[in-house]
Design an enzyme around this catalytic site. Structure first.
Site, PDB file in Angstrom:
ATOM      1  N   CYS A  18     -78.787  51.975 -72.562  1.00  0.00           N
ATOM      2  CA  CYS A  18     -77.410  51.744 -72.998  1.00  0.00           C
ATOM      3  C   CYS A  18     -76.500  51.558 -71.779  1.00  0.00           C
ATOM      4  O   CYS A  18     -76.872  51.863 -70.645  1.00  0.00           O
ATOM      5  CB  CYS A  18     -76.900  52.904 -73.845  1.00  0.00           C
ATOM      6  SG  CYS A  18     -76.741  54.457 -72.942  1.00  0.00           S
TER       7      CYS A  18
ATOM      8  N   CYS B 162     -75.738  54.731 -69.975  1.00  0.00           N
ATOM      9  CA  CYS B 162     -76.888  55.163 -69.165  1.00  0.00           C
ATOM     10  C   CYS B 162     -76.954  54.363 -67.864  1.00  0.00           C
ATOM     11  O   CYS B 162     -77.298  54.903 -66.813  1.00  0.00           O
ATOM     12  CB  CYS B 162     -78.187  54.975 -69.951  1.00  0.00           C
ATOM     13  SG  CYS B 162     -78.220  55.873 -71.502  1.00  0.00           S
TER      14      CYS B 162
ATOM     15  N   ASP C 173     -64.766  12.809 -63.366  1.00  0.00           N
ATOM     16  CA  ASP C 173     -65.073  11.794 -62.365  1.00  0.00           C
ATOM     17  C   ASP C 173     -65.743  10.625 -63.098  1.00  0.00           C
ATOM     18  O   ASP C 173     -66.246  10.793 -64.207  1.00  0.00           O
ATOM     19  CB  ASP C 173     -66.017  12.393 -61.314  1.00  0.00           C
ATOM     20  CG  ASP C 173     -66.494  11.355 -60.320  1.00  0.00           C
ATOM     21  OD1 ASP C 173     -65.647  10.593 -59.825  1.00  0.00           O
ATOM     22  OD2 ASP C 173     -67.702  11.308 -60.058  1.00  0.00           O
TER      23      ASP C 173
END
Length: 700
Positions: A14, A17, A395
């Protein structure tokens, strides 16, 4: 940076963690700096640290640390065999037994309490170990809140509630781990593309070697159905190669001698011999993986906001829980047990899990999904900016056009034939390096005209005008109309030249000192899908689309008309393009520049998002642009914008769901409508909604 080591992490469960693991690694005396990339499950350490030290730092969450370049095969553990899930299952068994006994013996029976206590201890072992350690360090995160709530429930005799909370929390954690693994699969898919072994020809023998042992200039033999092990150039053979791994383009590309090939692409039909041009660690696929992982680690603006908010959110929840538990009994003589219970429910429902993962799981999923489809997005900040674009500048050459001029018209005078005119000019132009010369030579080869049966001498290039040479003893000229004197260009010839130029074509005149034999019109062709892409961009909400080019105004207008772009800025120097981008930023707020990544670097850098075409300049594009369209397919641009806007919506939905469910749950706690197990169910529900809502991005 010296002493920098990168590791892959297994078992990182997680976001909280990950933050705790990062703190633990930083606490190692010999470590100067450490950073955990939760999305990519990677650890970067500056300094020195042994694997044992790093494993110890991650022991609280069962994190395994593997050096990045170590080819260690980590066995896949089925979902139901993972330790945390096994403990959750055993906890559930004791929970069910406790419920069954309570129907017979009553909830106050010692055996019932014992079953619920076992469910709490077994299911919550890892949770309590981390939570108590954090409590001792006065670090208040999700596991600290849950630990206090469950122990508090046991102390006031709510064993059943505590057991249900432990089980539901374990289920929530397991589902979060599963969802993050799914989100990371895009990276793992990319990593698995490149083969680990290669067949190398050395002398007259072939050897199978590990790809890490390959050297630049090694000759790799690639048989039909095999993946190419390294970037290189084909020196023998021809085949169709599926480059979807790099470009996202599903149609195979025909490769023959002299063509570039990439590691991880699939050789479909013929045998190829490839000379390595890059080390395995420098291959395009490795660079893409690295850039995607770095992108997933970069915090988007919305994530930075959530991270800042979460720092104050958890202490605020603990303060609210304490006030709910203490104030009613003190001020209004309410029952202490009832309000302590409700305070514990505030702790449970206030867990910041759903809020913390609301943004990163969406960003990780979107960037990984885009990479698999050939769109390389270098960070969450660019993903978010792309979703808020109002204007795009394109471009022309190599972006809106194919970047390869083609002969479109041949007009002859004075009874010369097309074949004669093309043959003469190609025999001269084969000595030139100009792109227009290459177009004429290609056209002659298409018509199978021999280019070596004329005696060409005295070749000379005249910069900006054209060329001259002696062919079979006579002198001829090939170049712009300015190369020829006015008396040679009759009004009829001038009319033809002007008409072709108005169509956006460059005109090459062929003749000698006495007459003009004819003209050849050359044009860089517009990409087939450009008009459709421009329409899709307008439909997606991009209000202003501009073409910026150094080409002449007539050519630029013709290309703009074919592309459906009404605003055309032509005859621009690189500094002019830069100035226009800055002007558009002031006018629209956010702007993207799309170029080839080679000669548009200043404008790409000045734009909020620089988007490069990847195939014609992969290395340069990967380095300079914020987003790379790996297949040079402009259709990927509307897709990227749709993905980014969907990601923004999902992030907003996630944050809204996380806040609203927490708010509703907190409101229901005060009158006692929400029990502890309902509180964890609400928290788990918010987390799962956020996770699965984010995973919808994998279908975009």
């Amino acid at each position: 940076m010296e002493n920098k080591q990168v590791y892959r992490l297994q078992g990182l469960s997680c976001a909280n963690c990950a933050a705790q693991f990062e703190k633990n690694v930083k606490a190692i005396e010999t470590v100067e700096e450490a950073h955990v990339n939760f999305g990519a499950a990677k650890l970067t350490v500056v300094g020195t640290a042994t694997l044992d030290q790093l494993e110890k730092a991650g022991a609280f969450d069962g994190i395994h640390v593997i050096p990045e370049h170590e080819r260690k095969e980590v066995p896949h553990v089925p979902f139901w065999k993972k330790r945390a899930n096994v403990l959750a299952f055993i906890s559930a068994v004791f929970l069910v037994i406790g419920y069954l006994i309570s129907f017979v013996k009553g909830e106050q029976h010692g055996l019932v309490t014992g079953m619920f206590a076992l469910a709490i201890v077994i299911g919550g072992y890892d949770l309590f170990r981390a939570g108590l350690a954090n409590l001792g360090r006065l670090q208040f995160d999700m596991k600290t809140l849950m630990t206090i709530a469950i122990i508090g429930a046991a102390l006031i005799g709510e064993w059943k509630e505590g057991a249900v909370v432990v089980f539901l929390f374990a289920v929530s954690e397991a589902l979060e781990r599963y969802s993050m693994e799914r989100a990371r699969r895009s990276i793992r898919h990319l990593m698995d593309l490149a083969p680990k072994k290669a067949l190398v020809r050395r002398g007259n023998r072939e050897y199978e070697v590990d790809v890490d042992d390959l050297q630049v200039n090694d000759i790799i033999v690639v048989k039909p159905g095999q993946k190419i092990a390294a970037d290189g150039v084909v020196i023998n053979g021809a085949s169709s190669v599926n480059e979807a791994a790099i470009t996202g383009e599903s149609l195979p590309v025909y490769k023959t001698v002299g063509d570039d090939v990439y590691a991880g692409t699939l050789n479909e039909e013929g045998a190829l011999e490839v000379r390595m041009t890059k080390r395995v660690g420098d291959s395009t696929i490795v660079k893409i993986i690295h850039l995607v992982e770095e992108a997933q680690a970069e915090r988007a603006p919305s994530q930075q906001f959530v991270d800042r908010f979460a720092r104050y959110y958890t202490p605020a929840i603990m303060a609210i829980a304490a006030l709910v538990a203490i104030l009613p009994p003190l001020l209004f003589s309410e029952d202490w047990k009832t309000w302590i219970y409700r305070g514990l429910a505030v702790l449970v429902v206030g867990c910041p899990c759903a809020l913390v993962i609301s943004t990163p799981v969406a960003i990780v999923t979107a960037i990984g999904r885009a990479a698999r489809l050939g769109v390389l997005i270098k960070g969450g900040v660019y993903l978010e900016t792309l979703g808020r674009l109002q204007a795009i500048a394109f471009d022309k050459t190599g972006t809106l056009t194919k970047g390869m001029p083609e002969v479109t018209d041949i007009r002859t005078f004075h009874e010369r034939s097309e074949e004669e005119l093309l043959h003469l000019s190609a025999c001269m132009e084969k000595y030139s390096q100009h792109p227009l010369a290459a177009a004429i030579v290609r056209k002659a080869k298409e018509r199978a005209l021999p280019l070596d049966n004329f005696d060409v001498t005295n070749f000379r290039s005249m910069t900006g005008k054209g060329i001259t040479a002696t062919v079979n003893g006579a002198t001829y000229y090939v170049g712009s109309p300015a190369l020829f004197s006015d008396h040679l260009l009759s009004q009829d010839i001038r009319d033809v030249i002007q008409a072709l130029q108005q169509e956006g074509k460059t005109v090459v005149v062929v003749g000698d000192t006495e007459q003009v034999f004819g003209v050849i019109a050359i044009s860089d062709q517009v990409r087939e899908q450009v008009a459709s892409v421009v329409q899709q961009l307008r439909a997606a909400g991009v209000t202003d689309i501009v073409m910026v080019t150094g080409d002449n105004q007539a050519t630029a207008n013709a290309i703009g008309k074919a592309a459906g772009i009404t605003e055309v800025r032509a005859e621009l120097l690189p500094e002019d393009k830069l100035h226009i981008i800055k002007e558009m930023k002031q006018q629209y707020g956010r702007i993207a520049m799309v170029g080839d990544g080679v000669n548009d670097a200043p404008a790409l850098a000045a734009a909020d998002v620089g988007i490069a075409m990847g195939r014609n300049g992969t290395d340069v594009a990967l380095e300079t642009a914020d987003i790379v369209l790996m297949a040079d397919d402009l259709q990927q641009l509307p897709y990227a914008i749709r993905l980014s806007r969907r990601t923004l919506r999902i992030i907003q939905q996630n944050i809204a769901v996380a806040f609203l469910l927490k708010l509703l749950a907190l409101i229901f706690i005060v009158p006692g409508w929400l029990t502890l197990w309902m509180a964890i169910f609400a928290d788990m529900g918010a987390t799962l909604i956020v996770l699965f809502n984010s995973l919808r991005l994998m279908r975009v």
